[in-house]
Design a protein around this motif. Structure first.
Motif, short mmCIF file in Angstrom:
data_model
loop_
_atom_site.label_atom_id
_atom_site.label_comp_id
_atom_site.label_asym_id
_atom_site.label_seq_id
_atom_site.Cartn_x
_atom_site.Cartn_y
_atom_site.Cartn_z
N LEU A 82 0.81 -1.21 0.00
CA LEU A 82 0.00 0.00 0.00
C LEU A 82 0.85 1.27 0.00
O LEU A 82 0.40 2.32 -0.47
CB LEU A 82 -0.94 0.01 1.20
N VAL A 83 2.08 1.20 0.51
CA VAL A 83 2.96 2.37 0.45
C VAL A 83 3.36 2.64 -0.98
O VAL A 83 3.30 3.77 -1.48
CB VAL A 83 4.20 2.18 1.35
N ALA A 84 3.78 1.58 -1.70
CA ALA A 84 4.18 1.75 -3.10
C ALA A 84 3.00 2.17 -3.96
O ALA A 84 3.19 2.80 -5.01
CB ALA A 84 4.78 0.44 -3.63
N ASN A 85 1.80 1.83 -3.52
CA ASN A 85 0.59 2.16 -4.30
C ASN A 85 -0.22 3.27 -3.65
O ASN A 85 -1.43 3.36 -3.83
CB ASN A 85 -0.28 0.90 -4.45
N LYS A 86 0.47 4.14 -2.93
CA LYS A 86 -0.24 5.21 -2.24
C LYS A 86 -1.07 6.07 -3.20
O LYS A 86 -2.15 6.56 -2.85
CB LYS A 86 0.74 6.10 -1.47
N ASN A 87 -0.57 6.24 -4.42
CA ASN A 87 -1.30 7.06 -5.39
C ASN A 87 -2.61 6.41 -5.82
O ASN A 87 -3.44 7.06 -6.46
CB ASN A 87 -0.43 7.34 -6.61
N ASN A 88 -2.79 5.14 -5.52
CA ASN A 88 -4.02 4.44 -5.85
C ASN A 88 -4.92 4.25 -4.64
O ASN A 88 -5.86 3.45 -4.68
CB ASN A 88 -3.70 3.07 -6.47
N ILE A 89 -4.62 4.96 -3.57
CA ILE A 89 -5.43 4.88 -2.36
C ILE A 89 -6.14 6.21 -2.17
O ILE A 89 -5.53 7.27 -2.29
CB ILE A 89 -4.57 4.57 -1.12
N TYR A 90 -7.43 6.15 -1.89
CA TYR A 90 -8.23 7.36 -1.72
C TYR A 90 -8.94 7.30 -0.37
O TYR A 90 -9.53 6.28 -0.02
CB TYR A 90 -9.26 7.51 -2.84
N VAL A 91 -8.87 8.37 0.37
CA VAL A 91 -9.57 8.49 1.63
C VAL A 91 -10.54 9.66 1.53
O VAL A 91 -10.14 10.77 1.17
CB VAL A 91 -8.59 8.71 2.80
N PHE A 92 -11.81 9.39 1.81
CA PHE A 92 -12.84 10.42 1.73
C PHE A 92 -13.50 10.61 3.09
O PHE A 92 -13.71 9.65 3.82
CB PHE A 92 -13.93 10.04 0.72
N GLU A 93 -13.84 11.83 3.40
CA GLU A 93 -14.67 12.15 4.55
C GLU A 93 -15.79 13.06 4.07
O GLU A 93 -15.54 14.12 3.51
CB GLU A 93 -13.86 12.86 5.64
N ASP A 94 -17.02 12.60 4.28
CA ASP A 94 -18.19 13.35 3.82
C ASP A 94 -18.11 13.69 2.34
O ASP A 94 -18.47 14.79 1.90
CB ASP A 94 -18.36 14.64 4.63
#
Length: 339
Positions: A82-94
């Motif tokens: 997940l570190v190497a793929n951080k650009n493919n991780i999305y965190v949303f709030e509201d």
């Protein structure tokens, strides 16, 4: 009550979580859902891969912390970096994308894990009971030797739907003592031990006493309601049995209820030591035990009837725990309600 909407994407993997607090405002409970309508998220390569996360609020009162077990790529069987793929991780709030940091578990980032063994100690388990106990003790020692912050518990259950043994979360050494306290076979996981043994025994006496068959779901609910879980710790269960889950027609003790209650909160791993090809599987009557793993993101291992090939490391739990991650972001409104 707080609610936070989080979405994670790893190599095309989308996980959407509804996160809400329990009584302790620094400890967050949640259920998992899936969303396809969040703008800015690309098409998915793998959809509806279930994972569990434990979420807590940092000491500063505004940092949300996700203790995230390793996520296995279904195509390769290997953990996703997940570190190497951080650009493919999305965190949303509201519905709003949030900036976050991510760290892999290691000497500088040690994440707590609470792991409970659920052991069918009915008569039919007599053949494999000693091997099961030996395998549990060896596996717990192996996890501790890897410098992981893991505590271990145990719940024993039998063919009358009874909880007949329990040890609250403790060390690998204490777990081994419990399994080797002069008992053999199926009696190794019978009996209540520890400072809260009287309370555990008293609750177990009338816990799910309306059913009459082996049921690992009952063991999960028992541990969930009574064990001393740590705030922010991952929660894992390993269910070892040779029988179907038998709710006796009662939804409360069914696999479906477990999935609806705990999916996204826990991982249930299954070790099954009997024939999987039987023809009498039926919802609410004789349910496949590994369906608990399928809905919670756990792993499954089918072994021989005598458990001579039992090796809990085959469940990839070590791989999952050693590839855990801490994801952190600052909430926009720590005192608000988020949807």
């Amino acid at each position: 009550m707080r609610y936070i909407l989080l979405t994670l994407l790893g190599i095309g993997l989308l996980l959407s979580l509804i996160v809400g607090s329990g009584c302790d405002e620094r400890d967050y409970n949640y259920v998992i859902t899936y969303h396809q309508d969040i703008s800015g998220v690309p098409n998915l390569q793998y959809n509806n891969i279930v994972g569990s996360f434990n979420v807590s609020l940092g000491e500063n009162g505004h940092t949300v912390r996700l203790n995230t077990p390793g996520i296995i790529n279904p195509a390769t069987g290997e953990p996703i970096d997940l570190v190497a793929n951080k650009n493919n991780i999305y965190v949303f709030e509201d519905g709003k994308k949030r900036f976050f940091t991510i760290k892999k578990v290691g000497s500088a980032t040690v994440l707590p894990v609470d792991l409970v063994f659920l052991v069918d100690n009915s008569a039919s388990m007599g053949t494999e009971a000693d091997k099961v106990a030996e395998g549990i003790a060896a596996f717990a020692q192996e996890l501790e030797s890897r410098k992981l912050d893991v505590r271990f518990g145990c719940v024993g259950y039998n063919d009358w739907g009874d909880i007949n043994g329990a040890l609250n979360l403790t060390s690998a050494d204490s777990l081994e003592l419990y399994l080797n306290r002069g008992q053999t076979g199926k009696y190794r996981t019978r009996g209540f031990v520890g400072p809260d043994s009287a309370e555990l025994r008293a609750v177990a006496e009338h816990f799910a006493d309306t059913i009459g068959g082996e049921n690992g779901v009952v063991a999960v609910f028992f541990a969930d309601s009574l064990f001393t879980w740590r705030s922010g710790a991952q929660r894992h269960y390993i269910n070892l049995t040779d029988e179907p889950t038998q709710p006796y027609g009662i939804y409360q003790w069914s696999t479906m209820n477990l999935c609806n209650t705990f999916a996204g909160k826990i991982d249930v791993h299954t070790v099954f030591s009997a024939d999987t090809a039987r023809s009498d599987w039926y919802p609410l009557v004789r349910e496949r035990p590994w369906e608990m793993s399928e809905c919670t993101g756990g792993t499954v291992e089918f072994i021989k009837r005598d458990a001579s090939d039992l090796d809990l490391s085959k469940l990839q739990i070590i791989n999952i725990l050693e590839n855990s991650y801490l994801i952190e972001f600052n909430t926009l409104n720590p005192d608000g309600t988020h949807v």
